[in-house]
Design an enzyme around this catalytic site. Structure first.
Site, short mmCIF file in Angstrom:
data_model
loop_
_atom_site.label_atom_id
_atom_site.label_comp_id
_atom_site.label_asym_id
_atom_site.label_seq_id
_atom_site.Cartn_x
_atom_site.Cartn_y
_atom_site.Cartn_z
N LYS A 1 7.46 -2.79 -20.38
CA LYS A 1 8.30 -1.66 -20.79
C LYS A 1 9.67 -2.07 -21.35
O LYS A 1 10.16 -1.43 -22.28
CB LYS A 1 8.50 -0.71 -19.60
CG LYS A 1 7.29 0.19 -19.35
CD LYS A 1 7.57 1.12 -18.19
CE LYS A 1 6.80 2.40 -18.35
NZ LYS A 1 7.03 3.32 -17.23
N ASP B 1 8.76 9.27 -19.48
CA ASP B 1 8.63 9.42 -18.02
C ASP B 1 9.64 10.43 -17.47
O ASP B 1 9.30 11.27 -16.63
CB ASP B 1 8.85 8.06 -17.32
CG ASP B 1 7.74 7.06 -17.62
OD1 ASP B 1 6.57 7.48 -17.69
OD2 ASP B 1 8.05 5.88 -17.79
N SER C 1 -4.66 7.36 -17.85
CA SER C 1 -4.31 7.76 -19.21
C SER C 1 -5.52 7.87 -20.15
O SER C 1 -5.60 8.83 -20.94
CB SER C 1 -3.26 6.82 -19.80
OG SER C 1 -2.05 7.00 -19.12
N SER D 1 -5.82 2.90 -14.74
CA SER D 1 -5.01 3.98 -15.33
C SER D 1 -5.80 5.27 -15.57
O SER D 1 -6.96 5.24 -15.96
CB SER D 1 -4.45 3.49 -16.67
OG SER D 1 -3.86 4.56 -17.37
N TYR E 1 1.24 9.24 -6.97
CA TYR E 1 0.15 10.24 -7.01
C TYR E 1 -1.14 9.68 -6.43
O TYR E 1 -2.14 10.38 -6.38
CB TYR E 1 -0.06 10.80 -8.42
CG TYR E 1 -0.25 9.78 -9.50
CD1 TYR E 1 -1.49 9.19 -9.70
CD2 TYR E 1 0.81 9.40 -10.31
CE1 TYR E 1 -1.68 8.24 -10.69
CE2 TYR E 1 0.64 8.44 -11.30
CZ TYR E 1 -0.61 7.88 -11.49
OH TYR E 1 -0.79 6.93 -12.46
N SER F 1 3.13 0.01 -20.39
CA SER F 1 3.48 0.08 -18.98
C SER F 1 3.82 -1.32 -18.48
O SER F 1 3.97 -2.25 -19.28
CB SER F 1 2.35 0.75 -18.19
OG SER F 1 2.82 1.08 -16.90
P1 NAD Z 1 9.72 -0.86 -9.89
O1 NAD Z 1 9.08 -2.11 -9.39
O2 NAD Z 1 10.41 -0.84 -11.19
O3 NAD Z 1 10.78 -0.35 -8.77
C1 NAD Z 1 10.47 -0.37 -7.42
C2 NAD Z 1 11.56 0.35 -6.62
O4 NAD Z 1 11.09 0.49 -5.26
C3 NAD Z 1 12.86 -0.41 -6.53
O5 NAD Z 1 13.93 0.52 -6.48
C4 NAD Z 1 12.74 -1.16 -5.19
O6 NAD Z 1 13.99 -1.50 -4.63
C5 NAD Z 1 12.03 -0.11 -4.36
N1 NAD Z 1 11.28 -0.65 -3.23
C6 NAD Z 1 10.18 -1.46 -3.30
N2 NAD Z 1 9.75 -1.74 -2.06
C7 NAD Z 1 10.58 -1.09 -1.19
C8 NAD Z 1 10.65 -0.99 0.23
N3 NAD Z 1 9.78 -1.62 1.01
N4 NAD Z 1 11.64 -0.23 0.77
C9 NAD Z 1 12.54 0.40 -0.03
N5 NAD Z 1 12.51 0.33 -1.37
C10 NAD Z 1 11.55 -0.39 -1.95
O7 NAD Z 1 8.57 0.22 -9.83
P2 NAD Z 1 8.44 1.59 -10.68
O8 NAD Z 1 7.73 1.31 -11.93
O9 NAD Z 1 9.76 2.25 -10.70
O10 NAD Z 1 7.44 2.39 -9.74
C11 NAD Z 1 7.89 2.97 -8.52
C12 NAD Z 1 6.87 4.00 -8.06
O11 NAD Z 1 6.78 5.03 -9.04
C13 NAD Z 1 5.46 3.44 -7.92
O12 NAD Z 1 4.90 4.00 -6.75
C14 NAD Z 1 4.73 3.95 -9.15
O13 NAD Z 1 3.37 4.16 -8.92
C15 NAD Z 1 5.43 5.27 -9.38
N6 NAD Z 1 5.41 5.74 -10.79
C16 NAD Z 1 4.94 7.00 -11.01
C17 NAD Z 1 4.93 7.49 -12.31
C18 NAD Z 1 4.40 8.89 -12.57
O14 NAD Z 1 4.19 9.24 -13.73
N7 NAD Z 1 4.19 9.68 -11.56
C19 NAD Z 1 5.42 6.71 -13.38
C20 NAD Z 1 5.91 5.42 -13.10
C21 NAD Z 1 5.89 4.96 -11.78
#
Ligand code: NAD
Length: 289
Positions: free
Chosen positions: A73, A109, A24, A22, A236, A69
């Site tokens: 969550k 978020d 953070s 992380s 990111y 996280s």
């Molecule tokens: P999650 O596991 O809750 O959700 C995953 C999502 O991706 C679902 O909608 C799933 O159906 C989809 N998915 C997974 N594999 C797939 C594939 N091969 N094809 C199509 N769809 C697919 O995950 P999350 O916590 O929502 O995280 C999702 C992304 O967001 C991650 O890359 C994470 O790093 C990023 N994220 C970024 C921030 C930020 O502050 N920038 C915060 C949280 C999460």
């Protein structure tokens, strides 16, 4: 760290697993140091099985607050005293504030995402956007965008176990906000092209583009975009996903997820300390321009 930890130093934490990667701690500790605040931010590798004990322990120790996280969550909600409306709608919490033993859970978020757009003078209020994903990140983004006044959200997801969450999100948005949300199968390519063409912003809020999916794109090909749409990838790391690389080459304005990460942290920081996070200091710490 040049700061001295003393008997007065207060703890802020992050409760998740796996979490050693992380950013953070770097972000919050740089901010505490810059403002001369006597706090330290540490991560705790804790999963659902140890979560109840962890929350009780943090509360007993009068810890001011902590981030949450994956995988905690949603699970943490049952151990808190109050939940903000946005966290309630998302069914998830990423920040806990301990006010003299009263634990309030909120989610920053979605507000972090909206703030990152504002910083770049991107206005999506009263406009239509397309989002791929219905997981944690996508839910927070869609719900906050709807609460803030986005007019229409077209949500796409593949028909996996997450799809039902998309149906719930659409219901919550349509029943509780003035935004109109619709859910489509990501394999419906005709709808995907049409909805993107009508949108000002396209968001990838899936894992596609990182980890073992690095180098892949959530779109069948880049021609589903057009040069006038703004493209946001919540990932990111890598800094530039295949989607952003190809969208940029097409002439689109692109944003990665670092701004969302930064501003979700800034809001949590303010809730714990009452101070504005020194954004320039933290950007430097995170290597952001
Ligand atoms: P999650 O596991 O809750 O959700 C995953 C999502 O991706 C679902 O909608 C799933 O159906 C989809 N998915 C997974 N594999 C797939 C594939 N091969 N094809 C199509 N769809 C697919 O995950 P999350 O916590 O929502 O995280 C999702 C992304 O967001 C991650 O890359 C994470 O790093 C990023 N994220 C970024 C921030 C930020 O502050 N920038 C915060 C949280 C999460």
């Amino acid at each position: 760290m040049s700061r001295k930890i003393t008997g007065h130093t207060e703890l802020i934490g992050l409760v998740a697993t796996p979490i050693r990667h992380s950013k953070s701690p770097a972000m919050h500790n740089a901010a505490f140091e810059a403002l001369g605040l006597d706090y330290v931010y540490l991560v705790f590798e804790v999963g659902k099985d140890e979560l109840e004990d962890t929350v009780k322990g943090l509360k007993a120790m009068k810890v001011r607050g902590w981030n949450v996280s994956m995988p905690n969550k949603a699970a943490i909600v049952q151990y808190l005293d109050k939940i903000t409306p946005a966290a309630q709608m998302c069914g998830a919490v990423n920040t806990v504030i301990n006010d003299n033993g009263i634990l309030t859970g909120t989610i920053t978020d979605g507000t972090g995402f909206m703030h990152s757009l504002k910083e770049k003078n991107i206005d999506i209020i009263n406009k239509k956007i397309t989002v791929v994903g219905v997981g944690g990140a996508a839910t927070a983004i869609c719900i906050q965008a709807a609460l803030d006044g986005v007019k229409e959200i077209s949500i796409f997801n593949r028909k996996d176990d997450f799809f039902v969450r998309g149906e719930e999100n659409v219901k919550k948005i349509n029943n509780n906000t003035s935004c109109h949300a619709s859910l489509y199968d990501l394999d419906d390519h005709e709808a995907l092209k049409r909805e993107i063409d009508e949108s000002v912003l396209f968001v990838n809020a899936t894992n596609v583009g990182m980890g073992n999916l690095q180098g892949q794109m959530v779109l069948p090909d880049i021609n589903y975009l057009n040069k006038d749409i703004i493209v946001y990838d919540v990932i990111y790391s890598p800094e530039e996903t295949e989607l952003l690389k190809q969208a940029k080459a097409m002439g689109c304005q692109t944003l990665n997820g670092i701004g969302m990460m930064l501003y979700q942290g800034a809001e949590a920081f303010k809730l714990w300390t009452g101070e504005d996070m020194p954004i320039d200091v933290v950007k430097k710490e995170l290597g952001m321009s």
